[in-house]
Design a protein around this motif. Structure first.
Motif, PDB file in Angstrom:
ATOM      1  N   ARG A  81      26.820 -12.004 -18.282  1.00 51.85           N
ATOM      2  CA  ARG A  81      27.612 -12.697 -17.268  1.00 51.85           C
ATOM      3  C   ARG A  81      29.041 -12.907 -17.731  1.00 51.85           C
ATOM      4  NH1 ARG A  81      22.606 -15.464 -16.194  1.00 51.85           N
ATOM      5  NH2 ARG A  81      23.101 -17.143 -17.671  1.00 51.85           N
ATOM      6  N   HIS A 109      26.461 -10.785  -8.814  1.00 51.31           N
ATOM      7  CA  HIS A 109      27.074 -11.872  -9.575  1.00 51.31           C
ATOM      8  C   HIS A 109      27.022 -13.205  -8.831  1.00 51.31           C
ATOM      9  CE1 HIS A 109      28.514  -9.528 -12.948  1.00 51.31           C
ATOM     10  NE2 HIS A 109      29.025  -8.631 -12.135  1.00 51.31           N
ATOM     11  N   HIS A 156      34.048 -10.214 -11.062  1.00 53.77           N
ATOM     12  CA  HIS A 156      33.522 -11.549 -11.367  1.00 53.77           C
ATOM     13  C   HIS A 156      34.358 -12.293 -12.405  1.00 53.77           C
ATOM     14  CE1 HIS A 156      31.843  -9.005 -14.496  1.00 53.77           C
ATOM     15  NE2 HIS A 156      31.430 -10.064 -15.167  1.00 53.77           N
ATOM     16  N   PRO A 158      35.426 -11.671 -15.717  1.00 56.88           N
ATOM     17  CA  PRO A 158      34.709 -11.889 -16.984  1.00 56.88           C
ATOM     18  C   PRO A 158      35.629 -12.415 -18.071  1.00 56.88           C
ATOM     19  CG  PRO A 158      35.227  -9.573 -16.726  1.00 56.88           C
ATOM     20  CD  PRO A 158      35.646 -10.237 -15.445  1.00 56.88           C
TER      21      PRO A 158
END
Length: 257
Positions: A81, A109, A156, A158
């Motif tokens: 994640r 996500h 997303h 990261p």
């Protein structure tokens, strides 16, 4: 007292063997948070194998990896994640359109649909893919696939972005766009780790680097440290991994007429 700064990636004693031959042979690696870090080495040096263990898709035979303070193994989910990854030839769903690929990544996500749509539109525009967002991935060139892979990896937001030979197959305009996008990501707190055997790219972008050969880290440090007294980073690289000169008589028959 403030919180201790956690390194973006820490690998200790990484080993991976295939058919009795070590692809990665006891590698140690520390990537500071917020850095632009290069993993350099000739073809077959073990760069891709090391990256695949760091991102949690290839289980090490030995050693540990921690990403953003989270152990990658044995349970890879929490670390993944915190990661974005772009492969040398990104694997995506061929029958999806570019836009659909981003929508699918957003679902994986758990992103809010409205926010995901906004992010996707911005990424498509910056990476010059808006006009092609309705085309199937199967019809994309390799350069387009790399740009779409980067969009998927960044969607997303990261903490650590890892790229395997990211600039191959990109024309100069899109290379510059990708470099500027990565620098913007880094300026906002992200960490970029990428593999390459093109030394001018490493020298231009990276703060620190490691040179790999035969599955081992030969030298690690700032780019200036690795270059040392050599006239160029490329020459230092060749000196470290071993060069090869053409023999005096090789190709003596070759001529222009």
């Amino acid at each position: 007292m403030g919180e201790a700064v956690v390194d973006a990636v820490v690998a200790r004693g990484l080993y991976k063997a295939f058919e009795g031959r070590f692809a990665v042979d006891g590698m140690d690696l520390t990537v500071p948070r917020g850095s632009f870090y290069g993993i350099a080495g000739p073809n077959g040096a073990g760069k891709t194998t090391a990256l695949r263990m760091i991102i949690g898709v290839l289980k090490p035979d030995g050693g540990d990896v921690v990403v953003d303070g989270v152990p990658v193994w044995p349970d890879t989910r929490a670390a993944k994640r915190r990661l974005g990854f772009v492969a040398d030839n990104p694997a995506m769903f061929e029958r999806l359109s570019g836009r659909e690929m981003l929508e699918y990544a957003a679902l994986l996500h758990g992103l809010d649909p409205v926010e995901a749509d906004r992010r996707a539109s911005e990424l498509l525009q910056v990476l010059d893919l808006t006009a092609d967002q309705g085309r199937m991935i199967a019809d994309y060139s390799l350069g387009m696939r790399k740009r779409m892979g980067l969009a998927v990896a960044l969607l997303h937001s990261p903490a650590v972005l890892i790229l395997d030979e990211p600039f191959g197959s990109l024309d100069p305009v899109n290379t510059q766009v990708m470099e500027e996008l990565l620098q913007r990501y880094r300026a906002r707190g992200g960490t970029v780790v990428f593999s390459s055997h093109v030394m001018d790219v490493v020298e231009r972008l990276c703060d620190r680097m490691v040179v790999m050969a035969d599955g081992r880290a030969r030298v690690e440090g700032t780019v200036a440290d690795v270059r040392g007294a050599a006239p160029t980073l490329q020459q230092a690289f060749v000196d470290l991994v071993g060069g090869r000169d053409l023999g005096e008589g090789e190709l003596s028959w070759l001529q222009s007429s």
